[in-house]
Design an enzyme around this catalytic site. Structure first.
Site, PDB file in Angstrom:
ATOM      1  N   THR A 328       0.845  -1.184   0.000  1.00  0.00           N
ATOM      2  CA  THR A 328       0.000   0.000   0.000  1.00  0.00           C
ATOM      3  C   THR A 328       0.880   1.233   0.000  1.00  0.00           C
ATOM      4  O   THR A 328       2.100   1.134   0.129  1.00  0.00           O
ATOM      5  CB  THR A 328      -0.904  -0.052   1.259  1.00  0.00           C
ATOM      6  OG1 THR A 328      -1.622  -1.272   1.261  1.00  0.00           O
ATOM      7  CG2 THR A 328      -1.881   1.100   1.340  1.00  0.00           C
ATOM      8  N   THR A 346      -4.202   1.756  -2.456  1.00  0.00           N
ATOM      9  CA  THR A 346      -3.476   0.507  -2.664  1.00  0.00           C
ATOM     10  C   THR A 346      -3.929  -0.214  -3.925  1.00  0.00           C
ATOM     11  O   THR A 346      -5.038  -0.013  -4.418  1.00  0.00           O
ATOM     12  CB  THR A 346      -3.708  -0.415  -1.443  1.00  0.00           C
ATOM     13  OG1 THR A 346      -2.919  -1.591  -1.576  1.00  0.00           O
ATOM     14  CG2 THR A 346      -5.169  -0.822  -1.315  1.00  0.00           C
ATOM     15  N   SER A 389     -13.894  -4.472   4.416  1.00  0.00           N
ATOM     16  CA  SER A 389     -12.982  -4.705   5.531  1.00  0.00           C
ATOM     17  C   SER A 389     -11.563  -4.455   5.048  1.00  0.00           C
ATOM     18  O   SER A 389     -11.145  -5.002   4.025  1.00  0.00           O
ATOM     19  CB  SER A 389     -13.116  -6.136   6.054  1.00  0.00           C
ATOM     20  OG  SER A 389     -12.285  -6.343   7.168  1.00  0.00           O
ATOM     21  N   SER A 390     -10.831  -3.631   5.783  1.00  0.00           N
ATOM     22  CA  SER A 390      -9.508  -3.231   5.324  1.00  0.00           C
ATOM     23  C   SER A 390      -8.609  -2.926   6.516  1.00  0.00           C
ATOM     24  O   SER A 390      -9.077  -2.523   7.582  1.00  0.00           O
ATOM     25  CB  SER A 390      -9.614  -1.990   4.438  1.00  0.00           C
ATOM     26  OG  SER A 390      -8.335  -1.478   4.109  1.00  0.00           O
ATOM     27  N   GLY A 411       1.522  -1.509   4.635  1.00  0.00           N
ATOM     28  CA  GLY A 411       2.109  -2.723   5.190  1.00  0.00           C
ATOM     29  C   GLY A 411       1.139  -3.736   5.730  1.00  0.00           C
ATOM     30  O   GLY A 411       1.439  -4.424   6.709  1.00  0.00           O
TER      31      GLY A 411
END
Length: 530
Positions: A328, A346, A389-390, A411
């Protein structure tokens, strides 16, 4: 293995100015963003210019084919806003196209393996990208300068070509097997079948044309019109289910932030589907269980580790998985008026899907991998579904209605531990941005052990080992075991601003307002060479 590898000591100094600052994972992108401040733009203009420049100087992490979140602090209105520009699955996506295959390894999100890893690489792994819509929305609603100005530095960089240094050669080498699978990607990144070598510039004619079209026609050109038709045609020719209709239907979402408090400051995150809930859970635990002394000590790391473990346990119960993987990019910006931006976006994995669209030169995401190929889970595949969801966790802290810092990181599973610790160090101990970025960190995510940087000292490690199973590992150039943060800060009393980038990322940097001139940026402008 990583306890004592790198035999050097690395430091970076924060940049400072009364007119603002931009910090990024690539110094050229930071300077591109800071140039917009010099032209009279605000923090939003600067962050978007920085994000667009990363298309050219760090394309393996993010770009037009990606998605993400932006947190914006409006100084005059004294409010925070969130732009969610996460990717969306094609309406026609079919879980039958992703059959489970026990012969394949677990996916990067630790789901069961899929035949031919179709959800992780190639055209079948691509979601409708939201980056252009999200960045365009931010400029239209919160910027000061025209959209074309935000793209101008990126266009200048693209006309010169993709600059390859040793760090870029490393990134390409790590993804050779993926890049070989796609003719356009191989032509760009693997000239002669080997990674592009340092001190070279790779030509980007298709991407340059795409950026030129977007600058002239605006961000909706990515989703409707001739450019969108070319994108859809390339996608479908490669086997993607994304249609022109899917592109036309895409809209970024503007939301209220998910906010909490810590040590008298308000902490604003990108919402319930970002890493924000985990960050706020960790801070809540720390405020309850840690009474900070004058300096960081073993009790600090123990409290931070316990808070992170608890936050990740809650997250796993909520979404039913332990999210891993991903590469990212994060950038932060502040201007003289006190507006701030924390922006993370990302391609998901390094080089995303490994697909470069032939007509447009864009490297595309592999965000289908976010979704569970099995039905019945909160993150299962479904047509038209937005990534829900991230780990991305752009964060802005305010006190008494004034922004004091913006931080975030790249990361994967390391993002929340890194961003939460920086937020805590800044608020628990009143550290400067430079001090916080040079303070050793842990990495904890309820995985049964805690990783710790030996730079914290033997006494701290010994105390940690009394409570946790500890993996001792340096903060290194590679692998990135403690994430890669970028941040800005501002003193409301004086208006002085600071920018700081990850000390262990060779090309990361921060910049203050100045014109963007490639002849003065350390690499002579020239005709791209193979």
């Amino acid at each position: 293995m990583n306890e004592n590898v790198e035999q050097w000591q690395v430091r970076k100094a924060a940049v400072t100015s009364g007119e603002g600052a931009v910090a990024s994972q690539h110094w050229l992108a930071a300077r591109a963003g800071a140039a917009l401040l010099a032209e009279g733009g605000n923090a939003v203009d600067a962050a978007v210019a920085c994000a667009m420049a990363l298309n050219v100087v760090e394309p393996w992490m993010c770009g037009l084919g990606g998605s993400g979140f932006m947190v914006i602090w409006q100084a005059r209105e004294k409010r925070a806003r969130v732009v969610n520009f996460q990717g969306v699955l094609a309406q026609g996506i079919d879980s039958a196209d992703y059959p489970l295959d026990p012969a394949e390894p677990l996916s990067l999100m630790l789901y069961p393996g899929v035949k031919d890893r179709a959800n992780e690489r190639g055209y079948g792994s691509i979601t409708v990208p939201g980056a252009v819509a999200g960045l365009g929305h931010a400029v239209a609603h919160y910027g000061k300068l025209p959209w074309a100005r935000a793209l101008a530095p990126a266009l200048s960089l693209a006309e010169r070509g993709l600059p390859i240094d040793w760090h870029g050669t490393l990134q390409i080498g790590l993804a050779m097997d993926l890049l070989r699978r796609d003719p356009a990607a191989a032509e760009l990144y693997l000239p002669g079948g080997a990674p592009a070598q340092p001190e070279s510039l790779r030509p980007l004619p298709a991407l340059t044309a795409t950026l030129r079209t977007l600058a002239a026609e605006g961000p909706r050109a990515f989703y409707e019109g001739p450019l969108a038709a070319a994108i859809a045609a390339d996608l479908q020719a490669g086997g993607s289910k994304i249609t022109a209709g899917d592109l036309a239907a895409y809209e970024a979402e503007e939301l209220e932030p998910l906010s909490g408090s810590h040590r008298g400051a308000e902490v604003h995150t990108a919402g319930a589907v970002s890493g924000g809930p985990r960050l706020l859970d960790m801070l809540g635990s720390v405020e309850t269980n840690l009474s900070p002394g004058a300096v960081v000590g073993p009790e600090t790391w123990i409290a931070y580790a316990r808070g992170l473990d608890a936050a990740f346990e809650t997250h796993k119960m909520k979404v039913g998985l332990d999210q891993q993987g991903g590469c990212t990019s994060h950038m932060s910006a502040v201007d003289a008026e006190g507006n701030m931006v924390a922006l993370t976006y990302t391609l998901l994995n390094r080089f995303g899907s490994g697909v470069v669209l032939p007509s447009t030169g864009m490297l595309m995401n592999n965000a289908v991998a976010y979704f569970d190929p099995r039905p019945g889970n909160p993150v299962s595949l479904a047509g038209g579904k937005r990534i829900n969801s991230s780990n991305m966790c752009p964060t802005i802290a305010t006190r008494d209605g004034e922004a004091i810092f913006a931080v975030g990181a790249s990361g994967a599973n390391h993002i929340v531990p890194c961003t939460a610790q920086l937020t805590a160090l800044l608020l628990d101990y009143g550290m400067s941005l430079e001090e916080a970025f040079h303070t050793p960190r842990i990495d904890a995510s309820a995985r049964g052990s805690v990783r710790a940087d030996p730079a914290m000292g033997e006494a701290a490690l010994a105390e940690l080992k009394k409570v946790f199973q500890v993996e001792v590992a340096q903060q290194m150039v590679f692998p990135k075991l403690y994430s890669c943060p970028s941040g800005v800060a501002r003193d409301p009393a004086t208006g002085q601003c600071w920018g700081m980038a990850d000390k262990s990322q060779p090309v990361a940097g921060a910049a203050t307002p100045a014109p963007f001139n490639l002849e003065e940026e350390g690499v002579k402008a020239q005709t791209p060479r193979a």
